[in-house]
Design an enzyme around this catalytic site. Structure first.
Site, mmCIF file in Angstrom:
data_model
loop_
_atom_site.group_PDB
_atom_site.id
_atom_site.type_symbol
_atom_site.label_atom_id
_atom_site.label_comp_id
_atom_site.label_asym_id
_atom_site.label_seq_id
_atom_site.Cartn_x
_atom_site.Cartn_y
_atom_site.Cartn_z
ATOM 1 N N CYS A 150 1.480 5.287 -0.581
ATOM 2 C CA CYS A 150 0.159 4.654 -0.651
ATOM 3 C C CYS A 150 -0.055 3.692 0.529
ATOM 4 C CB CYS A 150 0.066 3.915 -1.995
ATOM 5 S SG CYS A 150 -1.315 2.780 -2.141
ATOM 6 N N CYS A 190 -1.070 0.173 -0.436
ATOM 7 C CA CYS A 190 0.085 -0.514 -1.029
ATOM 8 C C CYS A 190 0.969 -1.110 0.074
ATOM 9 C CB CYS A 190 0.917 0.434 -1.880
ATOM 10 S SG CYS A 190 0.021 1.113 -3.290
#
Length: 103
Positions: free
Chosen positions: A29, A32
């Site tokens: 991600c 993230c």
């Protein structure tokens, strides 16, 4: 330590004590990865006052499902095991401090 890594084995005991911010994330991600240094900074700044933790949703999908985490990063603040607030998407240090009530 900047943050604690959560697993199915320690999740409930960690969030059950005091104030805990959990970052639900995954290796793949991009947002993230952008959130990670902010999480580490928060953990260092408030060490001993709040617990800052991360849970990899790919490693622990049952916990992500239990809390209805559908998008990542999702950041949830727990007080004594109860969810108090959550945000989805990258958050600034200031935004996380407001979530925790330390700002």
């Amino acid at each position: 330590m900047a943050h604690m890594d959560l697993t199915n084995k320690n999740f409930d005991s960690i969030i059950g004590n005091g104030v805990t911010l959990v970052d639900f994330w995954a290796d793949w991600c991009g947002p993230c990865k952008m959130q990670a240094p902010v999480i580490d900074e928060l953990g260092e700044k408030y060490e001993g006052k709040v617990t800052v933790a991360k849970l990899n949703v790919d490693d622990e999908p049952s916990i992500a499902a239990r809390f209805g985490v559908m998008s990542i990063p999702t950041l949830i603040v727990y007080r004594e095991g109860e969810e108090v607030t959550r945000r989805v998407g990258v958050q600034s240090l200031d935004q996380l401090e407001v979530m925790l009530g330390v700002n």
